[in-house]
Scaffold this motif. Sequence first.
Motif, mmCIF file in Angstrom:
data_model
loop_
_atom_site.group_PDB
_atom_site.id
_atom_site.type_symbol
_atom_site.label_atom_id
_atom_site.label_comp_id
_atom_site.label_asym_id
_atom_site.label_seq_id
_atom_site.Cartn_x
_atom_site.Cartn_y
_atom_site.Cartn_z
ATOM 1 N N ALA A 89 0.531 -1.455 -0.109
ATOM 2 C CA ALA A 89 -0.341 0.136 -0.072
ATOM 3 C C ALA A 89 0.933 0.832 0.299
ATOM 4 C CB ALA A 89 -1.323 0.055 0.892
ATOM 5 N N VAL A 90 2.065 1.532 1.104
ATOM 6 C CA VAL A 90 3.090 2.790 0.565
ATOM 7 C C VAL A 90 4.060 2.665 -0.354
ATOM 8 C CG1 VAL A 90 4.779 3.517 2.191
ATOM 9 C CG2 VAL A 90 3.426 2.349 3.712
ATOM 10 N N GLU B 48 5.166 5.210 -5.282
ATOM 11 C CA GLU B 48 5.044 5.342 -7.185
ATOM 12 C C GLU B 48 4.500 5.779 -8.182
ATOM 13 O OE1 GLU B 48 4.166 1.517 -7.519
ATOM 14 O OE2 GLU B 48 6.261 0.414 -6.581
ATOM 15 N N ALA B 49 2.351 6.449 -7.122
ATOM 16 C CA ALA B 49 1.821 7.182 -7.697
ATOM 17 C C ALA B 49 2.484 8.589 -7.397
ATOM 18 C CB ALA B 49 0.210 6.820 -7.217
ATOM 19 N N VAL C 76 11.342 3.304 0.226
ATOM 20 C CA VAL C 76 10.109 4.782 -1.156
ATOM 21 C C VAL C 76 11.295 6.031 -0.249
ATOM 22 C CG1 VAL C 76 8.091 3.649 -1.277
ATOM 23 C CG2 VAL C 76 9.012 5.047 0.958
ATOM 24 N N LEU C 77 12.333 6.206 0.225
ATOM 25 C CA LEU C 77 12.495 7.628 1.065
ATOM 26 C C LEU C 77 14.229 7.490 0.281
ATOM 27 C CD1 LEU C 77 12.587 6.857 4.979
ATOM 28 C CD2 LEU C 77 10.790 8.154 3.661
ATOM 29 N N GLY D 64 8.204 17.225 -1.875
ATOM 30 C CA GLY D 64 7.215 17.009 -2.949
ATOM 31 C C GLY D 64 6.439 16.216 -2.297
ATOM 32 N N ASN D 65 5.806 14.732 -2.511
ATOM 33 C CA ASN D 65 4.395 14.187 -1.659
ATOM 34 C C ASN D 65 4.337 14.084 -0.439
ATOM 35 O OD1 ASN D 65 6.028 12.504 -2.208
ATOM 36 N ND2 ASN D 65 4.892 10.344 -1.680
ATOM 37 N N LEU D 66 5.616 14.612 0.081
ATOM 38 C CA LEU D 66 6.063 13.316 1.562
ATOM 39 C C LEU D 66 5.627 14.332 2.697
ATOM 40 C CD1 LEU D 66 5.870 11.529 3.667
ATOM 41 C CD2 LEU D 66 8.544 11.654 2.566
#
Length: 196
Positions: free
Chosen positions: A103-104, A109-110, A129-130, A160-162
């Motif tokens: 899920a993470v 990715e998206a 993912v970091l 970004g997205n984080l």
Amino acid sequence: MGKDILMIVGDFGEDYEIMVPFQALEMVGHDVDAVCPDKEAGETVKTAIHDFRGDQTYLEERGHNFELTATMADIDPTTYDALVVPGGRAPEYLRTYDAVIEAVQHFFEAEKPVAALCHGPQILAAADVLEGYEMTAYPACRAEVEAAGCSWVDGVVRDGNLVTGQAWPDHPEWLAAFLELLGDEVSHGDPVAADD
């Protein structure tokens, strides 16, 4: 327009880091599905309250029973707009579930918005993912997240997205940054007094 947000929680996740974002996001019109591996909608997770009293680490006390709103085995991460990963002790074992890792990875990715707090980045590190992000986490997790490829920054960070924060005292800035990432308008001024 409200977003569909996934929140991954577990037993002894931090009480404030689960309850406050869940309620705040719903209050402003977002739909939040709180899920936990091996538990179903309507079941509960036990939370823990972590307090900072001048010791070398936090004090942990029993929190509340938090009711799950969806069943992790039934959800499809691709149908959600954003992800919230609270901290506490839950991330240390939640990161061992393939469904959590997958899920993470989908959200990264998206390039969908992700908010992680305190020990929550342990799950992100396990999901690999970091790499290349600037971020923060609970200070005791610094070596772990740096080993996963991020650059450490003190305080709330949006890259970004984080959006990441160190612990529940970061809620005002952390939630404001996440809401802005979701497209919500956030006022940073003083509250307006009601007319007497």
